[in-house]
Scaffold this motif. Structure first.
Motif, mmCIF file in Angstrom:
data_model
loop_
_atom_site.group_PDB
_atom_site.id
_atom_site.type_symbol
_atom_site.label_atom_id
_atom_site.label_comp_id
_atom_site.label_asym_id
_atom_site.label_seq_id
_atom_site.Cartn_x
_atom_site.Cartn_y
_atom_site.Cartn_z
ATOM 1 N N GLU A 84 0.831 -1.292 0.041
ATOM 2 C CA GLU A 84 0.055 -0.030 0.010
ATOM 3 C C GLU A 84 0.958 1.151 0.033
ATOM 4 O O GLU A 84 0.655 2.127 -0.767
ATOM 5 N N ALA A 85 1.803 1.238 0.857
ATOM 6 C CA ALA A 85 2.810 2.517 1.048
ATOM 7 C C ALA A 85 3.537 2.576 -0.458
ATOM 8 O O ALA A 85 3.837 3.437 -0.802
ATOM 9 N N VAL A 105 4.578 4.591 -6.205
ATOM 10 C CA VAL A 105 4.469 4.382 -7.588
ATOM 11 C C VAL A 105 4.218 5.678 -8.491
ATOM 12 O O VAL A 105 4.408 5.826 -9.520
ATOM 13 N N GLN A 106 3.017 6.179 -7.802
ATOM 14 C CA GLN A 106 2.517 7.427 -8.558
ATOM 15 C C GLN A 106 3.342 8.241 -8.560
ATOM 16 O O GLN A 106 3.251 9.174 -9.769
ATOM 17 N N VAL A 107 4.505 8.510 -7.667
ATOM 18 C CA VAL A 107 5.329 9.677 -7.880
ATOM 19 C C VAL A 107 6.436 9.165 -8.992
ATOM 20 O O VAL A 107 6.691 9.940 -9.796
ATOM 21 N N ARG A 166 10.241 -1.807 -3.372
ATOM 22 C CA ARG A 166 8.952 -2.416 -3.922
ATOM 23 C C ARG A 166 8.428 -1.612 -5.068
ATOM 24 O O ARG A 166 7.635 -2.046 -6.036
ATOM 25 N N ALA A 167 8.308 -0.162 -4.460
ATOM 26 C CA ALA A 167 7.803 0.591 -5.620
ATOM 27 C C ALA A 167 8.400 0.492 -6.977
ATOM 28 O O ALA A 167 7.694 0.628 -7.824
ATOM 29 N N ALA A 217 4.378 -1.277 -14.133
ATOM 30 C CA ALA A 217 3.508 -0.320 -14.779
ATOM 31 C C ALA A 217 3.829 0.418 -15.997
ATOM 32 O O ALA A 217 3.223 1.327 -16.565
ATOM 33 N N GLY A 218 5.320 0.331 -16.287
ATOM 34 C CA GLY A 218 5.708 1.128 -17.359
ATOM 35 C C GLY A 218 6.799 1.948 -17.250
ATOM 36 O O GLY A 218 7.378 2.226 -18.428
#
Length: 288
Positions: free
Chosen positions: A116-117, A122-124, A156-157, A164-165
């Motif tokens: 989750e963290a 990952v968004q960043v 992990r991120a 995700a690319g």
């Protein structure tokens, strides 16, 4: 859509002040050279020990908010304008030192679900698309639970972002070569009578000290030593810097060296040389 700068560096740290101590010169150097430097801090350091007597009334959320202001001042000193808090301000609380009951707080970072963290990070990563990621080793440098968790989340991120690319070409861990640390402490012992400190730490108190052969990169940030010292001094609740001298103390009042050349171990990706002086050396860089 505006193109991103050619060089993009992402750093993941546990608390405000960790970035300036470990990577302040590196951050200032790359920011001054036009790279995009992005810092993600995982907690506000609400359980940190406060040095100045005048600020010792600060604790919990009030200390966290104060440290957020210190972090903003440190980023100005380093010339870094992209700073994020993992999951937003206050999403993850400081976990305290290892072995304390603070570690059991369900809201603390140590208790966070790693995936989750990592999803927040990952968004960043997908937004910034860094070519270089810097974080701690699997011991967190010195065993603090938030540092260990920051390592786990960052690594992990990186895996999830690749799925995700965006695969980060290089990942480094913070390091200090043992011979460099030994020499710095020898100088510190000689200069101690001239400093506002009375006791010294030891090499074993410095996070990330390893055998020299583990170190794969040395970034010379000596031109940015003053910026690093200013950034560290901005974290006044946590750090006292010797005026005009490359030494500092934390709340334990033990003096240690302030390094302006910062060292790294490459743990993912291909090196350009056996000992790099540029974390981006040899990478094919394109605007994204």
């Amino acid at each position: 859509m505006t193109a991103l700068p050619t060089r993009r560096l992402l750093l993941v740290h546990a608390h405000p002040d960790d970035e300036s101590i470990n990577n302040g010169a590196t951050m200032a150097k790359y920011a001054a050279e036009g790279a995009r430097v992005t810092l993600v801090t995982c907690t506000l350091g609400e359980r940190g020990e406060v040095i100045p007597p005048a600020l010792r009334h600060l604790a919990g959320a009030a200390l966290g908010q104060h440290r957020l202001g210190e972090l903003a001042a440190a980023m100005r000193a380093l010339g870094v304008d992209d700073h994020r808090l993992l999951g937003g301000a206050g999403r993850y609380a400081d976990s305290g030192m290892m072995g304390l009951s603070d570690n059991d707080d369900p809201g603390c970072f140590w208790q966070a679900d790693v995936d989750e963290a990592a999803g927040h990070l990952v968004q960043v990563i997908l937004e910034v698309r860094p070519q270089v990621l810097v974080t701690y080793d699997d011991h967190g440098g010195y065993g603090h639970p938030d540092h260990i968790q920051a390592h786990r989340v960052a690594m992990r991120a990186a895996e999830l972002a690749a799925d995700a690319g965006w695969r980060i070409p290089r990942i480094y861990w913070n390091r200090v070569p043992r011979t460099v640390a030994d020499e710095a402490f020898a100088r510190l012992q000689q200069e101690l009578p001239e400093l506002p400190f009375t006791r010294t730490a030891t090499v074993d108190d410095v996070p990330g000290v390893v055998a020299d052969e583990r170190v794969t990169a040395a970034v010379d940030g000596s031109a940015y030593g003053a910026a690093k010292a200013a950034a560290m001094a901005a974290h006044a609740t946590q750090i006292e810097v010797a005026p005009g001298r490359p030494y500092f103390v934390l709340s334990n009042e033990l003096a240690q060296p302030l390094f302006t050349t910062e060292y790294y171990e490459l743990v993912q990706g291909e090196p350009a040389d056996a000992r790099e002086s540029d974390l981006f050396a040899g990478l094919v860089l394109e605007e994204a």
